[in-house]
Scaffold this motif. Structure first.
Motif, PDB file in Angstrom:
ATOM      1  N   VAL A 181       0.864  -1.181   0.000  1.00  0.00           N
ATOM      2  CA  VAL A 181       0.000   0.000   0.000  1.00  0.00           C
ATOM      3  C   VAL A 181       0.904   1.236   0.000  1.00  0.00           C
ATOM      4  CG1 VAL A 181      -0.202  -0.081   2.524  1.00  0.00           C
ATOM      5  CG2 VAL A 181      -1.891   1.205   1.189  1.00  0.00           C
ATOM      6  N   VAL A 182       0.546   2.250  -0.732  1.00  0.00           N
ATOM      7  CA  VAL A 182       1.393   3.450  -0.831  1.00  0.00           C
ATOM      8  C   VAL A 182       0.957   4.533   0.156  1.00  0.00           C
ATOM      9  CG1 VAL A 182       1.993   3.136  -3.262  1.00  0.00           C
ATOM     10  CG2 VAL A 182      -0.072   4.443  -2.624  1.00  0.00           C
ATOM     11  N   GLY A 183       1.852   5.470   0.385  1.00  0.00           N
ATOM     12  CA  GLY A 183       1.465   6.687   1.084  1.00  0.00           C
ATOM     13  C   GLY A 183       1.639   6.682   2.583  1.00  0.00           C
ATOM     14  N   VAL A 184       1.848   5.490   3.163  1.00  0.00           N
ATOM     15  CA  VAL A 184       2.022   5.395   4.610  1.00  0.00           C
ATOM     16  C   VAL A 184       3.491   5.611   4.935  1.00  0.00           C
ATOM     17  CG1 VAL A 184       1.693   3.986   6.659  1.00  0.00           C
ATOM     18  CG2 VAL A 184       0.158   3.717   4.698  1.00  0.00           C
ATOM     19  N   GLY A 185       3.811   6.748   5.495  1.00  0.00           N
ATOM     20  CA  GLY A 185       5.187   7.054   5.848  1.00  0.00           C
ATOM     21  C   GLY A 185       5.447   6.783   7.318  1.00  0.00           C
ATOM     22  N   ASN A 186       6.533   7.309   7.824  1.00  0.00           N
ATOM     23  CA  ASN A 186       6.975   6.949   9.165  1.00  0.00           C
ATOM     24  C   ASN A 186       6.041   7.413  10.272  1.00  0.00           C
ATOM     25  OD1 ASN A 186       9.013   5.472  10.503  1.00  0.00           O
ATOM     26  ND2 ASN A 186       9.826   7.383  11.330  1.00  0.00           N
ATOM     27  N   ILE A 187       5.409   8.552  10.107  1.00  0.00           N
ATOM     28  CA  ILE A 187       4.468   9.011  11.136  1.00  0.00           C
ATOM     29  C   ILE A 187       3.214   8.149  11.132  1.00  0.00           C
ATOM     30  CG2 ILE A 187       2.938  10.859  11.895  1.00  0.00           C
ATOM     31  CD1 ILE A 187       4.852  12.855  10.715  1.00  0.00           C
TER      32      ILE A 187
ATOM     33  N   VAL B 124       0.947   8.497  19.158  1.00  0.00           N
ATOM     34  CA  VAL B 124       2.193   7.885  19.617  1.00  0.00           C
ATOM     35  C   VAL B 124       3.446   8.520  19.019  1.00  0.00           C
ATOM     36  CG1 VAL B 124       1.250   5.626  20.233  1.00  0.00           C
ATOM     37  CG2 VAL B 124       1.914   6.073  17.867  1.00  0.00           C
ATOM     38  N   TYR B 125       3.380   8.965  17.769  1.00  0.00           N
ATOM     39  CA  TYR B 125       4.584   9.457  17.097  1.00  0.00           C
ATOM     40  C   TYR B 125       5.218  10.618  17.868  1.00  0.00           C
ATOM     41  CZ  TYR B 125       7.941  10.827  13.654  1.00  0.00           C
ATOM     42  OH  TYR B 125       9.129  11.112  13.035  1.00  0.00           O
TER      43      TYR B 125
ATOM     44  N   GLY C  83      14.931  -0.561  10.831  1.00  0.00           N
ATOM     45  CA  GLY C  83      15.437  -0.129   9.538  1.00  0.00           C
ATOM     46  C   GLY C  83      15.851   1.331   9.534  1.00  0.00           C
ATOM     47  N   GLN C  84      16.585   1.731  10.512  1.00  0.00           N
ATOM     48  CA  GLN C  84      17.130   3.105  10.641  1.00  0.00           C
ATOM     49  C   GLN C  84      16.067   4.158  10.888  1.00  0.00           C
ATOM     50  OE1 GLN C  84      19.730   0.961  10.074  1.00  0.00           O
ATOM     51  NE2 GLN C  84      20.960   2.351   8.855  1.00  0.00           N
ATOM     52  N   ARG C  85      14.815   3.740  11.147  1.00  0.00           N
ATOM     53  CA  ARG C  85      13.762   4.728  11.393  1.00  0.00           C
ATOM     54  C   ARG C  85      13.190   4.531  12.786  1.00  0.00           C
ATOM     55  NH1 ARG C  85      11.863   6.204   6.455  1.00  0.00           N
ATOM     56  NH2 ARG C  85      11.567   8.205   7.467  1.00  0.00           N
ATOM     57  N   SER C  86      12.726   5.601  13.392  1.00  0.00           N
ATOM     58  CA  SER C  86      12.089   5.514  14.698  1.00  0.00           C
ATOM     59  C   SER C  86      10.672   4.977  14.585  1.00  0.00           C
ATOM     60  CB  SER C  86      12.048   6.892  15.358  1.00  0.00           C
ATOM     61  OG  SER C  86      13.304   7.217  15.905  1.00  0.00           O
ATOM     62  N   THR C  87      10.319   4.117  15.526  1.00  0.00           N
ATOM     63  CA  THR C  87       8.950   3.613  15.629  1.00  0.00           C
ATOM     64  C   THR C  87       8.462   3.894  17.040  1.00  0.00           C
ATOM     65  OG1 THR C  87       9.407   1.802  14.084  1.00  0.00           O
ATOM     66  CG2 THR C  87       7.493   1.556  15.528  1.00  0.00           C
ATOM     67  N   TYR C  88       7.197   4.256  17.177  1.00  0.00           N
ATOM     68  CA  TYR C  88       6.615   4.522  18.485  1.00  0.00           C
ATOM     69  C   TYR C  88       5.398   3.625  18.675  1.00  0.00           C
ATOM     70  CZ  TYR C  88       9.466   8.725  18.044  1.00  0.00           C
ATOM     71  OH  TYR C  88      10.506   9.591  17.864  1.00  0.00           O
ATOM     72  N   PHE C  89       5.249   3.080  19.884  1.00  0.00           N
ATOM     73  CA  PHE C  89       4.076   2.244  20.147  1.00  0.00           C
ATOM     74  C   PHE C  89       3.796   2.180  21.639  1.00  0.00           C
ATOM     75  CE2 PHE C  89       5.818  -1.696  21.986  1.00  0.00           C
ATOM     76  CZ  PHE C  89       7.176  -1.463  21.810  1.00  0.00           C
ATOM     77  N   CYS C  90       2.584   1.745  21.963  1.00  0.00           N
ATOM     78  CA  CYS C  90       2.205   1.549  23.353  1.00  0.00           C
ATOM     79  C   CYS C  90       2.304   0.059  23.667  1.00  0.00           C
ATOM     80  CB  CYS C  90       0.779   2.027  23.614  1.00  0.00           C
ATOM     81  SG  CYS C  90       0.191   1.525  25.259  1.00  0.00           S
ATOM     82  N   PRO C  91       3.154  -0.328  24.643  1.00  0.00           N
ATOM     83  CA  PRO C  91       3.357  -1.744  24.933  1.00  0.00           C
ATOM     84  C   PRO C  91       2.105  -2.428  25.493  1.00  0.00           C
ATOM     85  CG  PRO C  91       4.516  -0.358  26.530  1.00  0.00           C
ATOM     86  CD  PRO C  91       4.002   0.548  25.453  1.00  0.00           C
TER      87      PRO C  91
END
Length: 271
Positions: free
Chosen positions: A165-171, A237-238, A258-266
């Motif tokens: 799917v396209v358009g989903v970036g890091n945020i 979360v971002y 992959g060199q990018r930050s990810t944010y999540f709620c455990p």
DNA sequence: CCCGACACCTGCCGGC
DNA sequence: TGCCGGCAGGTGTCGG
């Protein structure tokens, strides 16, 4: 700066205003990611038919050929009847009878590329591997689920790759996975059908909402009139590492994928 | 074929 | 205050 919502907000901001315009001149600044691949002089006199979007690319259709435009990480467009003298980071001006379209891009990861048509090899290289459009009717759930099932990589990285799917970036990848309650590190192939269905809906909802709100302004996104969006006001979360989850108050966690930050709620994203 | 690492470039922020 | 490392919204390419 620009994920699908920002690109779409940008497109809507000038598509109608530039349609029908005659190209009067082109100014090229420092090199961008790829060369324009045509003598700018050859484009003078052509007519702008309209502006479409495919993933994070803008397609400026001319009466002959088209321009593929990408904003990279730091690009933004302005469109106005008159613009001030080009600044240090203004690397492309399309001067038309109805106004000037200007690309400002400090990091120069963006690009403006001319192609004869979408079937050309260059266009194929850039657009050929793109996945489904998440907004509108073409985002088929069965195809989405099938796309996830054949990938062992973490779901966050599969979303970012853009071939499903396209358009989903890091945020918006972090935001959509939070909304769907899925842990970003989970292998895409292991996502159950019901959870894939939630993710499918979450992607649509997050992106559509961001478009409605006028895009993100985490750093410096502004629309073609120079106004900023305000999606960041409701980022769940971002960029919120250590801050309480808005649902359960558990501290938001940050990790690298992959060199990018990810944010999540455990808590909210147990698996 | 799939995956992860790297590359491109500039600006900004926090820490010393 | 100044310098330095690390980080930033993307994506094509390359090597394993």
């Amino acid at each position: 700066m620009p994920e699908l919502p920002e690109v779409e907000v940008t497109r809507r901001g000038f598509a109608d205003r530039i349609a029908g315009a005659r190209i009067e001149a082109i100014r090229v600044g420092k090199p961008l990611r790829w060369a324009l691949s045509v003598d700018p002089g050859l484009l003078v006199g052509r007519t702008v038919r309209g502006v479409r979007r495919r993933g994070k690319y803008l397609l400026v259709d001319l009466d002959l050929g088209l321009l593929l435009l990408h904003l990279g990480m730091s690009g933004s467009l302005r469109f106005d009847a008159s613009l001030p003298a080009a600044g240090a980071h203004d690397h492309f001006d399309l001067v038309t009878s109805q106004g000037t379209l200007r690309l400002n891009d400090p990091r120069r990861f963006g690009a403006v590329v001319y192609v004869e048509d979408e079937a050309s090899p260059l266009a194929g290289k850039l657009l050929g591997g793109l996945g489904m459009e998440p907004l509108g009717d073409s985002f088929d759930f069965e195809a989405f689920h099938a796309g996830l099932r054949r990938r062992r990589a973490p779901v966050k990285q599969v979303l970012l790759a853009g071939d499903v799917v396209v358009g989903v970036g890091n945020i918006y990848a972090s935001e959509a996975l939070f909304l769907a309650g899925i842990r970003p590190t989970l292998a895409a192939s292991r996502i159950s059908r019901p959870r894939a269905l939630r993710l499918h809906g979450a992607i649509r909802e997050i992106l559509a909402r961001a478009v409605d709100r006028g895009g993100s302004t985490l750093r410096d996104f502004s629309n073609v009139d120079g106004q900023s969006g305000y999606f960041q006001l409701e980022a769940t979360v971002y960029g919120r590492a250590g801050e309480p989850c808005r649902i359960c108050a558990t501290p938001i966690r940050q990790l690298r994928q992959g060199q990018r930050s990810t944010y999540f709620c455990p808590m909210c994203q147990k698996s």
